[in-house]
Write an enzyme that holds these catalytic residues in place. Structure first.
Site: not given
Length: 282
Positions: A37, A39, A221
């Protein structure tokens, strides 16, 4: 129960730490599909989406790993658009991009594809955009990100009560007034996404392209990464990035800086492979 006692008695929430040598050892045995991922994984979460940049060393580590294409296929899988990802960082050669939760895929050859079924979502997306135009209070801290194939309502800078009211109202609109979209919650963001969009689908698509001999590895996250974690529950390695929480991920690291350290360890193992293989052939 205090955190120290939770650790002592084995009730610390969330996945266990990612073993330091797991990925370096794995890549010596078989090729891997490395998915990350953006961000919160290779970039810290920023106050405004446009301000998020890769943490120190992330681009260099990705470049070092991606140079070994025969052993690692590297991909960024993000809620951001492919265009946005390219604007946020200098993408090293050989890295595939899956934007808007897999609705857009740019492979390592530069070919871009948009998921089938997007046309059927256009009317609902336009209605959702109009709802936001008519219902967001001015200068209240909301940011609307129009991704073309999805809409994101960021409310990090809005005051709590109004942020929650608008978020919940927008979610209700998506669920009750659209048929092709669903609401997806992230870190201080609510997205109106086509139902065909999941990061699990993105991982599956990339995995099918590289072949079953590749072991998938996924770092993420956010709540939107849980689909990918579940996809890899039986096959592959999934890693939660950030503070401990309940997750379908198998392992966890503390933050983006730890991801960079893992990437550097993987790059070092890849650099050692040619010497080791050459010795075996001789």
């Amino acid at each position: 129960m205090p955190k120290v006692l939770r650790k002592l008695f084995g009730s610390e929430p969330g996945p266990p730490p990612l073993p330091q040598n797991l990925l370096p050892d794995l890549v010596q045995r078989k090729p891997i599909l490395l998915c990350l991922d953006y961000d919160g994984t290779i970039s810290e979460i920023a106050r405004e989406p446009r301000l998020a940049r890769p943490v120190g060393g992330a681009v260099e580590a990705l470049r070092a790993v991606a140079a070994h294409r025969e052993r690692v296929t590297t991909a960024l899988i993000s809620g951001r658009t492919v265009r946005d990802l390219r604007a946020m960082m200098s993408i090293p050669p050989g890295i595939a991009l899956a934007g808007v939760h897999g609705l857009q895929v740019l492979d390592t050859t530069g070919k871009i594809e948009v998921a089938r079924g997007i046309k059927e979502c256009r009317e609902d997306l336009e209605n959702a955009r109009l709802w936001l135009d008519h219902n967001l209070p001015a200068n209240a801290g909301f940011i609307v990100e129009n991704k073309g194939v999805a809409l994101a309502l960021h409310y990090r800078q809005a005051a709590g009560p109004i942020a929650h009211y608008v978020r919940d109202s927008f979610e209700q609109f998506i669920m009750e007034r659209t048929s092709s979209l669903w609401p997806r919650h992230g870190k201080m963001v609510l997205e109106a996404l086509p139902k065909i969009a999941t990061k699990a689908t993105a991982v599956r698509t990339l995995w099918q392209r590289v072949g079953p001999e590749f072991e998938p590895v996924y770092f993420g996250d956010d709540l939107t990464d849980e689909d990918a974690f579940c996809e890899l529950a039986a096959d592959g390695i999934s890693v939660l990035v950030g503070e401990p929480r309940r997750s379908a991920a198998r392992y966890r690291v503390g933050g983006p800086a730890d991801v960079v350290r893992m990437l550097n360890a993987l790059a070092a193992a890849l650099e050692a492979l040619p010497k080791r293989n050459a010795g075996e052939r001789s």
